[in-house]
Design an enzyme around this catalytic site. Structure first.
Site, PDB file in Angstrom:
ATOM      1  N   SER A 164       0.807  -1.221   0.000  1.00 51.86           N
ATOM      2  CA  SER A 164       0.000   0.000   0.000  1.00 51.86           C
ATOM      3  C   SER A 164       0.843   1.275   0.000  1.00 51.86           C
ATOM      4  O   SER A 164       0.346   2.346  -0.332  1.00 51.86           O
ATOM      5  CB  SER A 164      -0.964  -0.003   1.189  1.00 51.86           C
ATOM      6  OG  SER A 164      -0.242  -0.155   2.392  1.00 51.86           O
ATOM      7  N   ASP A 412      -2.987   6.415  11.750  1.00 51.59           N
ATOM      8  CA  ASP A 412      -2.123   5.888  10.698  1.00 51.59           C
ATOM      9  C   ASP A 412      -0.849   6.722  10.665  1.00 51.59           C
ATOM     10  O   ASP A 412      -0.854   7.866  10.218  1.00 51.59           O
ATOM     11  CB  ASP A 412      -2.830   5.938   9.340  1.00 51.59           C
ATOM     12  CG  ASP A 412      -1.951   5.386   8.214  1.00 51.59           C
ATOM     13  OD1 ASP A 412      -0.802   4.970   8.487  1.00 51.59           O
ATOM     14  OD2 ASP A 412      -2.415   5.376   7.054  1.00 51.59           O
ATOM     15  N   HIS A 415       1.375   5.403   6.425  1.00 53.37           N
ATOM     16  CA  HIS A 415       1.145   5.988   5.104  1.00 53.37           C
ATOM     17  C   HIS A 415       1.339   7.501   5.187  1.00 53.37           C
ATOM     18  O   HIS A 415       1.457   8.043   6.284  1.00 53.37           O
ATOM     19  CB  HIS A 415      -0.268   5.647   4.624  1.00 53.37           C
ATOM     20  CG  HIS A 415      -0.489   4.176   4.456  1.00 53.37           C
ATOM     21  ND1 HIS A 415      -0.995   3.391   5.464  1.00 53.37           N
ATOM     22  CD2 HIS A 415      -0.234   3.357   3.418  1.00 53.37           C
ATOM     23  CE1 HIS A 415      -1.050   2.134   5.041  1.00 53.37           C
ATOM     24  NE2 HIS A 415      -0.586   2.080   3.809  1.00 53.37           N
TER      25      HIS A 415
END
Ligand SMILES: *[C@@H]1O[C@H](CO)[C@@H](O)[C@H](O)[C@H]1NC(C)=O
Ligand SMILES: *[C@@H]1O[C@H](CO)[C@@H](O)[C@H](O)[C@H]1NC(C)=O
Ligand SMILES: *[C@@H]1O[C@H](CO)[C@@H](O)[C@H](O)[C@H]1NC(C)=O
Ligand SMILES: *[C@@H]1O[C@H](CO)[C@@H](O)[C@H](O)[C@H]1NC(C)=O
Ligand SMILES: *[C@@H]1O[C@H](CO)[C@@H](O)[C@H](O)[C@H]1NC(C)=O
Ligand SMILES: *[C@@H]1O[C@H](CO)[C@@H](O)[C@H](O)[C@H]1NC(C)=O
Ligand SMILES: *[C@@H]1O[C@H](CO)[C@@H](O)[C@H](O)[C@H]1NC(C)=O
Ligand SMILES: *[C@@H]1O[C@H](CO)[C@@H](O)[C@H](O)[C@H]1NC(C)=O
Length: 437
Positions: A164, A412, A415
């Site tokens: 990802s 998060d 990312h």
């Protein structure tokens, strides 16, 4: 700082005992949240409760035992490496300097930003993280020039291969390029993990190929990311999802990383060679570093032996910035300024991974027989480590505090916000491409 980030400090502060099954499922779930593409969020995960903590440090319940990377030598001779990668200037050593020119795109001008990385739309209140640019110590890094890039890419095909984070990276590139020409999506797989776009007026094809392990992997996760069994990794068979397409690609950015930290059974020569993190199975613990090295060797071997010659960028691992916990135990990342060089230490697992990456890259890049292969290093780990401020944190969700300023939300810290520091990775790609560094 370092000790706040280490798993052992977690165990000291959390004395929540959780049954094996529960923690196993939750680890699988949390991992799914962080690393899967759909980023499905489930209310089952309760951050800030230290769910996976356990009192016995050696317990098999601990998802990622603290690795001692002592056995992994850091490829010490940087000056040698840098000479090879860049004659004049090491693009990957430098600092972040203030720059008020702002991002080249916004949530309004780019329409392909994944919801969970769309920090502006999701209500992240500060914007200072957008006012920095990467300044290599000995030279200037020009801003990405989308017109020039698309000109070079006429009739070409480019793919990002990985997990990802590779998707995060391709979206940054799409956003930058879409300021010149919008991309048309021409393909996606069933789960929207692999995608392909076309820039019609340049006949340029850009794709992202989902292959988090780069080798064949059987992953047993249901729709909610609950793992019913360990991952089975075939360490000597590359994933044909990307190898089948390789001959059609002119440019490739390939990367591995954090998925290797998961519990997995390793297969080699059609037999079970061992495992990582699978105590209780009567298998040899080989460590994630064993598998990672083996896989990268396969990857470089394939690239260098393949008759088709593509230009390949190998990107090093991306660091996360969870503080006072990990992704599964209430860790967060609320800093709003970059670090200066030396202000933060790389986590052990990142050090281990990057060391393997540099060693294996260097081995292949320096072999005389591989000289004709256009293999380039995109060593973004250290410069990214300096950007704790560039992650969505709680703003992976749409306006997480709209209802309650004290909402407990999953952060998060892995990312990157779009726009955000990851856009600089493309400035670096462009510079390597344009000036052949
Ligand atoms: C690293 O390599 C350079 C160039 O080959 C050499 O001059 C230098 O002494 C080496 N440094 C170390 C620490 O080995
Ligand atoms: C972009 O973000 C701003 C807040 O920074 C918000 O007001 C606006 O509605 C967002 N636009 C889109 C299209 O998401
Ligand atoms: C792109 O391909 C077309 C059709 O094959 C060809 O006419 C054109 O010259 C090519 N352009 C470049 C820049 O290679
Ligand atoms: C687009 O590029 C492909 C691959 O280089 C080429 O085969 C094709 O002819 C090109 N198409 C056009 C319309 O230029
Ligand atoms: C697999 O085979 C290779 C060479 O054929 C050998 O070097 C390696 O040790 C074998 N691995 C296992 C786990 O048997
Ligand atoms: C563990 O594996 C070894 C070698 O395969 C075997 O000899 C031993 O009996 C196994 N132990 C258990 C408890 O299954
Ligand atoms: C980050 O959050 C912690 C814990 O809630 C708080 O103590 C700290 O002041 C915050 N830092 C910033 C820069 O907001
Ligand atoms: C959250 O805090 C802000 C500023 O302190 C306040 O304006 C807002 O009304 C609060 N929101 C809620 C839902 O309590």
């Amino acid at each position: 700082m370092r000790s706040d980030l280490s798993p052992s400090s977690l165990y000291k502060h959390n004395h929540v005992f959780v049954k094996f099954a529960v923690s196993f499922l939750l680890v699988g779930l949390a991992f799914r949240i962080l690393f899967s593409d759909s980023f499905i969020f489930s209310s089952v995960v309760e951050p800030h409760t230290g769910l996976v903590a356990n009192e016995e440090a050696e317990s098999p319940l601990i998802p990622f035992p603290l690795q001692t990377p002592d056995s992994v030598d850091f490829p010490g001779n940087d000056s040698q490496r840098f000479q090879k990668v860049a004659e004049k200037c090491d693009l990957f050593v430098g600092s972040w300097v203030e720059d008020f020119s702002g991002p080249v795109y916004t949530n309004e001008s780019c329409h392909v930003i994944e919801g969970h990385q769309n920090c502006m739309r999701n209500g992240r209140p500060d914007s200072g993280y957008l006012q920095w640019r990467w300044k290599p110590r000995d030279c200037e890094l020009p801003r990405f020039n989308p017109e020039k890039f698309l000109d070079i890419m006429k009739n070409k095909s480019w793919a990002f291969i990985g997990d990802s984070i590779s998707r995060n990276h391709v979206q940054s590139l799409l956003c930058i390029l879409s300021q010149v020409e919008p991309a048309v999506e021409i393909y996606h797989d069933e789960e929207y993990r692999s995608k392909r776009w076309k820039f019609l007026s340049h006949n340029f094809t850009l794709s992202v190929i989902w292959s988090p392990f780069l080798v064949k992997a059987a992953i047993f996760e249901d729709m909610n990311g609950v793992s019913s069994s360990e991952i089975q990794l075939d360490l000597d068979s590359l994933d044909n999802k990307w190898t089948d397409q390789y001959n059609n690609l002119d440019y490739v950015v390939i990367a591995g990383g954090k998925w290797f930290l998961k519990t997995a059974i390793y297969h080699e020569n059609s037999t079970v060679a061992g495992c990582h993190n699978c105590a209780g199975k009567n298998l040899t613990e080989l460590g994630f570093d064993y598998a990672y090295r083996k896989v990268l060797q396969q990857v470089f071997d394939f690239i260098t032996k393949c008759d088709h010659k593509a230009t390949v960028f190998f990107r090093t691992t991306t660091p996360d910035h969870f503080e006072n916990g990990e992704w599964f135990s209430g860790g967060y990342c609320n800093r709003t300024l970059p670090f200066k060089e030396g202000e933060i230490d790389m986590k052990d697992e990142d050090k281990t991974m990057r060391a393997i990456e540099l060693q294996e890259f260097e081995k292949f890049a320096s072999a005389r027989s591989n000289q004709e292969v256009n293999l380039k290093l995109l060593d973004t780990t250290s410069l990214s480590l300096l950007r704790p401020d560039g992650h969505p944190g709680p703003y992976r969700q749409f306006h997480p505090f709209a209802e309650d300023n004290n909402s407990e939300v999953q952060n998060d810290c892995l990312h990157w916000c779009l726009p955000g520091p990851i856009d600089s990775w493309n400035d670096l790609v462009m510079e390597v491409l344009a000036n052949g560094r």
